[in-house]
Design a protein around this motif. Structure first.
Motif, PDB file in Angstrom:
ATOM      1  N   ARG A  72      43.587  32.130  55.089  1.00 14.53           N
ATOM      2  CA  ARG A  72      44.608  31.217  54.573  1.00 14.53           C
ATOM      3  C   ARG A  72      45.999  31.787  54.833  1.00 14.53           C
ATOM      4  O   ARG A  72      46.822  31.910  53.923  1.00 14.53           O
ATOM      5  N   THR A  73      46.260  32.184  56.069  1.00 19.63           N
ATOM      6  CA  THR A  73      47.531  32.792  56.449  1.00 19.63           C
ATOM      7  C   THR A  73      48.709  31.955  55.946  1.00 19.63           C
ATOM      8  O   THR A  73      48.765  30.745  56.153  1.00 19.63           O
ATOM      9  N   THR A  74      49.635  32.635  55.289  1.00 23.63           N
ATOM     10  CA  THR A  74      50.809  31.973  54.732  1.00 23.63           C
ATOM     11  C   THR A  74      52.041  32.364  55.526  1.00 23.63           C
ATOM     12  O   THR A  74      52.403  33.544  55.593  1.00 23.63           O
ATOM     13  N   PRO A 130      46.792  31.184  47.669  1.00 23.47           N
ATOM     14  CA  PRO A 130      45.819  30.916  48.734  1.00 23.47           C
ATOM     15  C   PRO A 130      44.413  30.670  48.187  1.00 23.47           C
ATOM     16  O   PRO A 130      43.615  29.980  48.804  1.00 23.47           O
ATOM     17  N   ARG A 186      50.817  26.978  54.954  1.00 20.30           N
ATOM     18  CA  ARG A 186      49.555  27.710  54.828  1.00 20.30           C
ATOM     19  C   ARG A 186      48.542  27.180  55.844  1.00 20.30           C
ATOM     20  O   ARG A 186      48.265  25.980  55.904  1.00 20.30           O
ATOM     21  N   GLN A 188      48.803  37.386  53.781  1.00 18.55           N
ATOM     22  CA  GLN A 188      49.913  37.344  52.832  1.00 18.55           C
ATOM     23  C   GLN A 188      50.878  38.500  53.122  1.00 18.55           C
ATOM     24  O   GLN A 188      51.584  38.964  52.235  1.00 18.55           O
TER      25      GLN A 188
END
Length: 237
Positions: free
Chosen positions: A178-180, A234, A172, A60
């Protein structure tokens, strides 16, 4: 072919090109999203307490360089020496943020991956009046805060400033954190709930309690940021 691809990915010219493109893309995202701040006077509250340790969740983190909204604010960010970190390092430097290379093992075992040197440099950076920014997660364990950042606050005497940034438009990834990937032309939210102080004489029990407080504060800031935008966080899948 595999060798050619591997050599290309590791080449300095390719890493620099990707880093520069990433920085300019993030600049576009920042400039085309209208951000709100929670609380509205977050900068007025933080400014008297700098230099500080700014903490955020891995995955994030792409827009975090833009919290530096004045040239007079100095900041350095901890980035891994792993080759994947080179792209991030080049992008961050282009956005006006200094670098501390190494991995401050968030379990407290700073002897690994250049952690000892990185930890000492972070302490010196704070002593010199420069802010330090780093992710709070234990490696490969998303949204589990490690003790490393608590140890840094105890050693330096500087407050931890947990915060979250989110945009209404994003992609995402389905990876461990959960890289955004933030997208342009939307709305954004920056949330900073409170600072966390670690006493110089904090024992193991106190540090664990503060670690949990940091974890809970970051989760709440992240939840609140996405909620303000009407988007799932996330942690919501």
């Amino acid at each position: 072919m595999k060798k050619l691809l591997r050599n290309t990915l590791r080449s300095s010219w390719f890493q620099r090109a990707v880093g520069v493109l990433a920085a300019e893309y993030l600049r576009l995202v920042w400039r085309t999203n209208k951000f709100t701040f929670d609380p509205p006077d977050v900068y007025e509250r933080v400014e008297p307490q700098i230099p500080a340790i700014f903490a955020f969740w891995h995955g994030q983190h792409f827009l975090t360089p833009f919290i530096k909204n004045k040239d007079s604010y100095r900041a350095k960010v901890l980035i891994s020496r792993h080759r994947d970190g080179e792209f991030n390092a080049i992008a961050v430097e282009r956005l006006g943020i200094g670098l501390i290379r190494g991995s401050g093992d968030h379990g407290g075992a700073f002897h690994r991956k250049g952690g000892v040197g990185a930890f000492k440099e972070m302490v010196r950076t704070l002593q010199d009046g420069c802010n330090v920014a780093l992710t709070a997660d234990v490696p490969k364990r998303a949204r589990v805060a490690g003790l490393g950042i608590i140890m840094l606050a105890r050693e330096s005497g500087r407050p931890i400033m947990p915060f979250a940034m989110a945009t209404s438009r994003f992609i995402r990834l389905k990876n461990w954190d959960r890289t955004t990937i933030n997208l342009p032309f939307g709305r954004g939210a920056l949330v900073g709930i409170k600072e966390i102080h670690v006493p110089a004489d904090a024992d193991a029990a106190t540090m664990e309690a503060l670690r949990l407080e940091l974890e809970e504060t970051l989760n709440e800031a992240t939840r609140r940021a996405y909620a303000q935008l009407g988007r799932p966080g996330p942690q919501d899948g």
